[in-house]
Design a protein around this motif. Structure first.
Motif: not given
Length: 351
Positions: A242-251, A253-257, A259-263
């Motif tokens: 689930d943690l990996l899937n959430r990170s993959m969805d983040y990358f 769906s987003k255009e810009t990374f 760090q604070k938002e990701f965390e």
């Protein structure tokens, strides 16, 4: 990031470079080494030269303080060779002479210089031609034992090279020529005089573009989830997925990374966030590869890393559960009557 398994040697030249400050000289060979009739040596050399680059996460570029790449000697001669304006062996001689000219620190050791032409090296998913330049400075004594007259004989080699210990090396990949090529570097010497390899001989600076930032961050986060979180938290396999899937969805769906938002959006737990920051810092220090807190997400890097993000739970040899989201619809338990673990899945439609 860098793979050499399918790479092949096209040519090899060997020279010797002494310490200019100690009035030692260089010795240039007259012609390349012929490996066409040797079935063993090319594989040993490939291991010696290329294996250390498996951990070379940082990609560099050539530069010159005057912003004129043509004044960078290694870039200039590499380009001359890639453009077929000079022969491979002439290029190897010119690079060796340049290395001699910058070997002026009194503690720099003399050694053999190996220059190789490579085909099919893979970097960031693409295959290219490349040039490798390697220097061996440290020699070791090796024992040799062999049968002799019903027993064994012992011999030794005093000044031998350990193929598991490359001292210095650089791979120049023939891509992005106008930006200074993609350059990978290995330097196992930590003394202050060793900076001559990167700073004086090569003159390189960190590439560190969006592709590398994206790929490195996803790799570090994946390793953190699969290898480090268990040290502090009790997580089931489904929680890690689930943690990996959430990170993959983040990358995806987003255009810009950010760090604070990701965390906050992906990790969530303050203690886990603190643990991840420490893990990330250790990676930066080990590989000398700093992360930016904001960067544009490179879609090709996300696509490349997606295959490494495993979302499958393997149950004995009977079942595979692929988890793509909705962790709350997946439960685990233990059946006392059967004496077995179980998963319970909730769903709305079957297809």
């Amino acid at each position: 990031m860098f793979f050499h398994q399918d790479a092949t040697f096209e040519q090899l030249s060997i020279h010797r470079v002494g310490n200019k400050a100690q009035d030692e000289f260089y010795i240039l060979s007259d012609e390349p080494v012929d490996l066409s009739n040797d079935e063993v040596l090319p594989d040993l050399l490939m291991q010696y030269f290329m294996k250390p680059f498996a951990k070379a996460n940082e990609v560099y570029r050539f530069y010159h303080p005057n912003d004129d790449l043509q004044l960078n000697e290694v870039y200039y001669f590499a380009k001359q060779y890639f453009d077929a304006k000079i022969s491979f062996h002439e290029m190897s001689q010119q690079l060796s002479k340049h290395l001699y000219e910058v070997s002026e620190h009194p503690k720099i050791k003399a050694g053999e210089v190996y220059v190789v032409a490579l085909k099919n090296v893979q970097i960031e998913g693409e295959e290219h031609d490349a040039i490798g330049v390697f220097k061996s400075e440290n020699k070791e004594a090796y024992l040799k034992v062999y049968p002799n007259a019903g027993g064994f004989q012992l011999d030794y080699e005093q000044e031998a090279i350990n193929i598991n210990k490359l001292d210095k090396g650089v791979v120049i990949v023939n891509v992005e020529e106008e930006e200074g090529y993609k350059v990978l570097v290995v330097d196992q010497t930590n003394q202050s005089e060793a900076v001559y390899w990167k700073d004086d001989f090569l003159k390189i600076k960190t590439r560190n573009d969006n592709f590398q930032q994206t790929g490195n961050f996803m790799k570090v986060y994946k390793n953190f989830v699969t290898e480090k979180l268990d040290d502090t938290f009790e997580l089931e396999k489904a929680d890690k997925i689930d943690l990996l899937n959430r990170s993959m969805d983040y990358f995806k769906s987003k255009e810009t990374f950010d760090q604070k938002e990701f965390e906050e959006e992906v990790i969530g737990n303050p203690d886990a966030i603190s643990l991840f920051k420490s893990y990330q810092q250790n990676f930066e220090e080990e590989f000398d590869s700093p992360f930016q807190t904001n960067f544009e997400i490179a879609s090709p890097a996300v696509k490349k890393m997606s295959s490494a993000y495993k979302s499958v739970i393997k149950l004995d040899k009977n079942f595979h559960i692929y988890v793509h989201g909705k962790r709350e619809y997946l439960e685990t338990g233990f059946d006392e009557d059967k004496g077995m673990n179980y998963y319970k899945l909730y769903f709305e439609n079957e297809s």
